[in-house]
Design a protein around this motif. Structure first.
Motif, mmCIF file in Angstrom:
data_model
loop_
_atom_site.group_PDB
_atom_site.id
_atom_site.type_symbol
_atom_site.label_atom_id
_atom_site.label_comp_id
_atom_site.label_asym_id
_atom_site.label_seq_id
_atom_site.Cartn_x
_atom_site.Cartn_y
_atom_site.Cartn_z
ATOM 1 N N ASP A 166 0.818 -1.204 0.000
ATOM 2 C CA ASP A 166 0.000 0.000 0.000
ATOM 3 C C ASP A 166 0.856 1.260 0.000
ATOM 4 O O ASP A 166 0.553 2.245 -0.665
ATOM 5 N N ASP A 172 -5.884 4.671 -1.834
ATOM 6 C CA ASP A 172 -6.815 5.383 -0.967
ATOM 7 C C ASP A 172 -7.570 6.395 -1.823
ATOM 8 O O ASP A 172 -6.963 7.298 -2.419
ATOM 9 N N SER A 231 -17.182 -1.510 12.976
ATOM 10 C CA SER A 231 -16.033 -2.410 12.891
ATOM 11 C C SER A 231 -14.879 -1.757 12.146
ATOM 12 O O SER A 231 -13.713 -1.848 12.556
ATOM 13 N N ILE A 232 -15.194 -1.075 11.033
ATOM 14 C CA ILE A 232 -14.150 -0.400 10.262
ATOM 15 C C ILE A 232 -13.560 0.751 11.068
ATOM 16 O O ILE A 232 -12.350 1.013 11.020
ATOM 17 N N HIS A 247 -11.226 -1.100 13.687
ATOM 18 C CA HIS A 247 -10.141 -1.959 13.214
ATOM 19 C C HIS A 247 -9.586 -1.584 11.844
ATOM 20 O O HIS A 247 -8.620 -2.197 11.381
ATOM 21 N N GLY A 248 -10.200 -0.615 11.199
ATOM 22 C CA GLY A 248 -9.768 -0.250 9.865
ATOM 23 C C GLY A 248 -10.420 -1.125 8.810
ATOM 24 O O GLY A 248 -11.018 -2.156 9.113
ATOM 25 N N GLN A 249 -10.303 -0.715 7.555
ATOM 26 C CA GLN A 249 -10.869 -1.469 6.442
ATOM 27 C C GLN A 249 -9.942 -2.625 6.103
ATOM 28 O O GLN A 249 -8.844 -2.437 5.604
ATOM 29 N N GLN A 250 -10.375 -3.843 6.363
ATOM 30 C CA GLN A 250 -9.531 -5.021 6.180
ATOM 31 C C GLN A 250 -9.531 -5.537 4.736
ATOM 32 O O GLN A 250 -8.565 -6.146 4.295
ATOM 33 N N VAL A 251 -10.622 -5.306 4.019
ATOM 34 C CA VAL A 251 -10.740 -5.832 2.652
ATOM 35 C C VAL A 251 -11.051 -4.678 1.703
ATOM 36 O O VAL A 251 -12.021 -3.945 1.927
ATOM 37 N N ARG A 257 -19.291 -1.975 1.989
ATOM 38 C CA ARG A 257 -18.125 -1.360 2.619
ATOM 39 C C ARG A 257 -18.058 0.128 2.310
ATOM 40 O O ARG A 257 -17.747 0.957 3.178
ATOM 41 N N LYS A 309 -10.092 2.142 0.826
ATOM 42 C CA LYS A 309 -9.058 1.396 0.110
ATOM 43 C C LYS A 309 -9.718 0.652 -1.046
ATOM 44 O O LYS A 309 -10.698 -0.059 -0.848
ATOM 45 N N ARG A 354 -18.080 -13.665 -0.451
ATOM 46 C CA ARG A 354 -18.042 -12.986 0.838
ATOM 47 C C ARG A 354 -19.342 -13.141 1.628
ATOM 48 O O ARG A 354 -19.338 -13.486 2.780
#
Length: 322
Positions: A13, A50, A78-79, A82-86, A107, A119, A141
């Motif tokens: 990234d 981004d 959740s995002i 913990h941030g955007q995981q996917v 998302r 992302k 998903r």
């Protein structure tokens, strides 16, 4: 078999976030300079960047009945923690510095609630490839419900996508696509959107509700029934309530004046294939030889074996509880 277009090479990234969408193909340069440009294009095509949410247009076909519900709030929280995981996937728009969503609508909706950039993988895809990516990623998903797939198939068909593209998008066989279309074409879209995705409610149950469409006023009954339920009632429970209310309405009519139902089954091109007649005593499938002489002969030769196969399938589904 559906084409898998999700495997992406790993990307750093921090190294590629500042890269812009891949430029249009230009004259190939000789030697090391040309090789460097080709390498940069390859990295850019598969990079995670981004992007500001307001640069992304929510166009394309909707594959979900609900994008604004409590689950979006939970995803947003959740995002936030913990941030955007996917990452989501987008493709360049015809407008400068704008993108079109391919997949990841939930998302994106969640991030728009909490603010910040999203992302995203940026890929240059045509309409067919974009649709296949959207369908396959959603199946991997969060598997859409039967009725969501049915609506998605209907919209793809009305938009003019080829049957092979529709099959690839959802990983279904031609018969599987047909099974969904037979049900959705008998149901008012307004009713489906009133009930919602109804996860856990399968083809048989939706098919039984569809069979009542010609015998009761589904929309009126649904409005009355759902109006008495709490707003937070799960979609699957809404379906059961509507179905029970419709079945209750139909029972007296069946006792007083039983009438048969006749349905014209059409192929994917809309041409009549057969007539299905159902009443209290029998189920009859009639194929006019003048319309489909070759298919009629083929079915006649295999009718007994086909009927036994369907009976075996019914027993298997009954035993498995599906």
């Amino acid at each position: 078999m559906a084409r898998n277009i999700f495997n992406q090479p790993p990307a750093d990234d921090n190294k590629v976030a500042s890269l812009s969408p891949a430029p249009a193909r230009s004259t190939k340069l000789p030697g090391s300079v040309g090789g460097l440009r080709d390498s940069l294009r390859e990295i850019t095509a598969n990079s995670i960047r981004d992007i500001e949410p307001d640069q992304i247009d929510m166009d394309g076909l909707r594959d979900r009945l609900i994008l604004e519900d409590s689950s979006i709030d939970e995803l947003a929280e959740s995002i936030r923690k913990h941030g955007q995981q996917v990452p989501i996937m987008v493709r360049p728009s015809d407008q400068h510095d704008r993108y079109r969503i391919v997949y990841g609508r939930r998302r994106l909706a969640a991030i728009r609630k909490i603010g910040g950039s999203v992302k995203a993988i940026v890929r240059t895809l045509d309409d067919d490839a974009s649709l296949i990516a959207q369908g396959q990623e959603n199946n991997l998903r969060l598997d859409p419900s039967f009725i969501e797939k049915s609506l998605f198939i209907k919209e793809m068909h009305e938009a003019g996508y080829k049957p092979s593209i529709i099959q690839d998008a959802l990983g279904l066989t031609r018969q599987g696509v047909s099974n969904h279309r037979v049900v959705i074409e008998q149901l008012p879209e307004e009713l489906v959107r009133m009930i919602g995705p109804a996860h856990g409610v399968g083809r048989r149950q939706w098919g039984e509700l569809a069979a009542l469409a010609k015998r009761v006023q589904l929309i009126d009954i649904a409005k009355e029934t759902l109006g008495e339920l709490p707003i937070e009632t799960p979609s699957s429970e809404k379906f059961q309530a509507v179905y029970a209310a419709c079945a209750k309405k139909i029972k007296p009519a069946v006792r007083l004046a039983p009438k048969g139902l006749t349905t014209v089954v059409k192929d994917e091109n809309g041409s009549p294939l057969a007539t299905l007649a159902v009443d209290g005593k029998a189920i009859a499938i009639k194929i006019a030889r003048k319309d489909n002489p070759e298919f009629g002969q083929w079915l006649e030769d295999r009718a007994e074996a086909t009927l036994l196969q369907l009976f075996d399938q019914w027993q298997s589904e009954r035993d498995s509880g599906s």
